[in-house]
Structures are given as C-alpha cells and as structure tokens.
Motif scaffolding. Structure first.
Motif, PDB file in Angstrom:
ATOM      1  N   GLY A  42       0.803  -1.207   0.000  1.00  0.00           N
ATOM      2  CA  GLY A  42       0.000   0.000   0.000  1.00  0.00           C
ATOM      3  C   GLY A  42       0.835   1.257   0.000  1.00  0.00           C
ATOM      4  O   GLY A  42       0.355   2.346  -0.309  1.00  0.00           O
ATOM      5  N   LEU A  67     -10.453   7.497   2.169  1.00  0.00           N
ATOM      6  CA  LEU A  67     -10.861   6.295   2.875  1.00  0.00           C
ATOM      7  C   LEU A  67     -12.237   6.454   3.502  1.00  0.00           C
ATOM      8  O   LEU A  67     -12.969   5.497   3.658  1.00  0.00           O
ATOM      9  CB  LEU A  67      -9.828   5.970   3.970  1.00  0.00           C
ATOM     10  CG  LEU A  67      -8.447   5.587   3.462  1.00  0.00           C
ATOM     11  CD1 LEU A  67      -7.528   5.299   4.652  1.00  0.00           C
ATOM     12  CD2 LEU A  67      -8.502   4.373   2.565  1.00  0.00           C
ATOM     13  N   GLU A 141      -8.650  -2.108   4.008  1.00  0.00           N
ATOM     14  CA  GLU A 141      -7.534  -1.351   3.469  1.00  0.00           C
ATOM     15  C   GLU A 141      -6.750  -0.649   4.568  1.00  0.00           C
ATOM     16  O   GLU A 141      -5.529  -0.520   4.482  1.00  0.00           O
ATOM     17  CB  GLU A 141      -8.049  -0.304   2.476  1.00  0.00           C
ATOM     18  CG  GLU A 141      -8.727  -0.889   1.259  1.00  0.00           C
ATOM     19  CD  GLU A 141      -9.242   0.187   0.324  1.00  0.00           C
ATOM     20  OE1 GLU A 141      -8.991   1.377   0.612  1.00  0.00           O
ATOM     21  OE2 GLU A 141      -9.880  -0.137  -0.684  1.00  0.00           O
ATOM     22  N   SER A 142      -7.456  -0.184   5.607  1.00  0.00           N
ATOM     23  CA  SER A 142      -6.821   0.658   6.623  1.00  0.00           C
ATOM     24  C   SER A 142      -6.147  -0.153   7.724  1.00  0.00           C
ATOM     25  O   SER A 142      -5.120   0.258   8.257  1.00  0.00           O
ATOM     26  CB  SER A 142      -7.866   1.603   7.242  1.00  0.00           C
ATOM     27  OG  SER A 142      -8.497   2.372   6.259  1.00  0.00           O
ATOM     28  N   ARG A 144      -4.180  -3.204   8.525  1.00  0.00           N
ATOM     29  CA  ARG A 144      -3.393  -4.293   7.943  1.00  0.00           C
ATOM     30  C   ARG A 144      -2.004  -4.302   8.567  1.00  0.00           C
ATOM     31  O   ARG A 144      -1.448  -3.259   8.894  1.00  0.00           O
ATOM     32  CB  ARG A 144      -3.284  -4.144   6.421  1.00  0.00           C
ATOM     33  CG  ARG A 144      -2.567  -2.895   5.961  1.00  0.00           C
ATOM     34  CD  ARG A 144      -2.465  -2.824   4.445  1.00  0.00           C
ATOM     35  NE  ARG A 144      -1.631  -1.708   4.026  1.00  0.00           N
ATOM     36  CZ  ARG A 144      -0.306  -1.757   3.943  1.00  0.00           C
ATOM     37  NH1 ARG A 144       0.329  -2.881   4.242  1.00  0.00           N
ATOM     38  NH2 ARG A 144       0.395  -0.715   3.560  1.00  0.00           N
TER      39      ARG A 144
END
Length: 233
Positions: A42, A67, A141-142, A144
C-alpha cells in the motif's frame, strides 16, 4: 520531509540498492521512474503504464483515494440512489455518515439521532449500511499488518524513538465490550471474571496509534484470543 527522485533504468540491482539508500538517508518519499518491478504494498503506487511510481518509504502514509467521507460512501453499493421521485427526500450520504458518527460517540438513542434528518424507521437501516461499509470496505484497506521489510523498519524506528527499544512492530492489548447475553444461550458460558457477557477485543497498533490488526471473539479470555491469533508463535 525528505524526498528523493531518481531513474532506476529497469535495473534490479539499482532497485535493491534503493532500499538500502532510503533507509540510510532516512528518505520519506521516493519518486521513481523506470522501476525494475512494482512492490505489492500500500506504500507503493505506480501509474497505469508501470513506468513511474511513488514510494512512501519513511512510514508517512498518504491516500491514493479517500478512505472515509461521503464521496466514497455515496458511490459504494451500500448507498443506493433512489430512481423514483415523490415522497420524502432521500437522506444524503453525508447525513448517513454524520448520523452514524453521532450515534457511535454519544450515549444516545436512535430517536435522538433521527433529529439529524433521518426518520426513526430508517435510522437502523442507515446505521447497518454505514457499519457494513466501514467493516467490509474501509477496514480491509486501513487495518493491515506490514508485509514489506521497509514498512516494518519504518514502524520499528518510530517505536525506537519513543523508548529506545529496537525491533518493535506493534503494541498489543485487549478490552472487554459488554453485550447482552445471546438469545437461548446459557449465561455462565458467556460471562467473564467481571460477571458480564462481553465481546473480547484484541488490537495491535503502531507507534502512531494506528491499528495494524484487530480480532474479537465472544466468551473467550484475552490470552485465548492471543494464543489462537496468527501473530502467536
């Protein structure tokens, strides 16, 4: 913020040397052209042709796309624009988000939240839509755990600045979130040492208090969740 701009000329050795250089020079952002290959991370974003990339190698996160907020939620499958006309005006995506945030951070009821412009009969549906959007779209997505060595090194440097302790990737802790006993279940199988029925939450965060991993279970002690997690060795 330290920025480096360079051309790798599609050379594998040059890209490997880049990793060492950004670490030694404490570079935050590298603007790269003609890279040897793209890194699956990312923190690495390339253009559509694959001939240029931006690498946030210093751990300073940036957003390729928003986001949170109404812009992304309004285009998601959870927010459906009505195709028919007439009746009460449809609540905007912004109203959905604000209603959810107000309910989440205040000890309030759906009736009070409905004063923001969402009908009482619709607020429960709205709440579940926004919650599903955050859990199924944003959280993946945020939240991880770092995979690339550069990401791990950046986090370790931040922790070392705080306490001087090296090679730390995250801080782990847990908490009990009280809930009602599930229907048709025996209460004693869900209660903890505080005599309440909780959801047991375990979280790992980095030096900037950003979540890297979150796990939860019901009717389990904290040490049981850690023992069954993928980070237990």
């Amino acid at each position: 913020m330290r920025v480096m701009q360079l051309n790798l000329n599609h050379c594998e050795a040059a890209q490997e040397l880049l990793r060492q250089t950004v670490y030694e020079e404490k570079v935050d952002i590298a603007i790269i052209s003609e890279q040897y290959k793209n890194i699956d991370s990312g923190a690495w974003i390339s253009d559509l042709t694959g001939k240029a990339a931006i690498w946030t190698c210093g751990g300073k996160a940036f957003q390729e796309k928003p986001l949170l907020g109404k812009a992304r939620y309004s285009s998601s499958r959870w927010y459906v624009n009505r195709s028919y006309k007439g009746g009460r005006l449809q609540s905007t995506a912004e109203t959905h988000m604000l209603s959810f945030l107000w309910f989440s951070v205040n000890k309030t009821t759906f009736r009070e939240v409905a004063n923001l412009g969402v009908t009482l009969s619709n607020i429960h549906i709205t709440f579940n839509k926004v919650l599903s959007f955050l859990v199924e779209a944003v959280a993946l997505e945020s939240i991880r755990f770092p995979k690339e060595d550069v990401e791990k090194e950046a986090i370790a440097r931040e922790f070392e600045k705080i306490a001087g302790f090296p090679n730390v990737l995250g801080c782990i802790d847990g908490s009990y979130i009280s809930i009602r006993k599930p229907k048709n279940k025996i209460r004693s199988t869900y209660t903890n040492r505080h005599d309440c029925a909780p959801i047991t939450l375990q979280g790992i965060c980095d030096a900037k208090l950003r979540f890297l991993d979150v796990q939860w279970l019901t009717a389990y002690f904290m040490q049981c969740i850690f023992a069954t997690s993928k980070h237990y060795i």
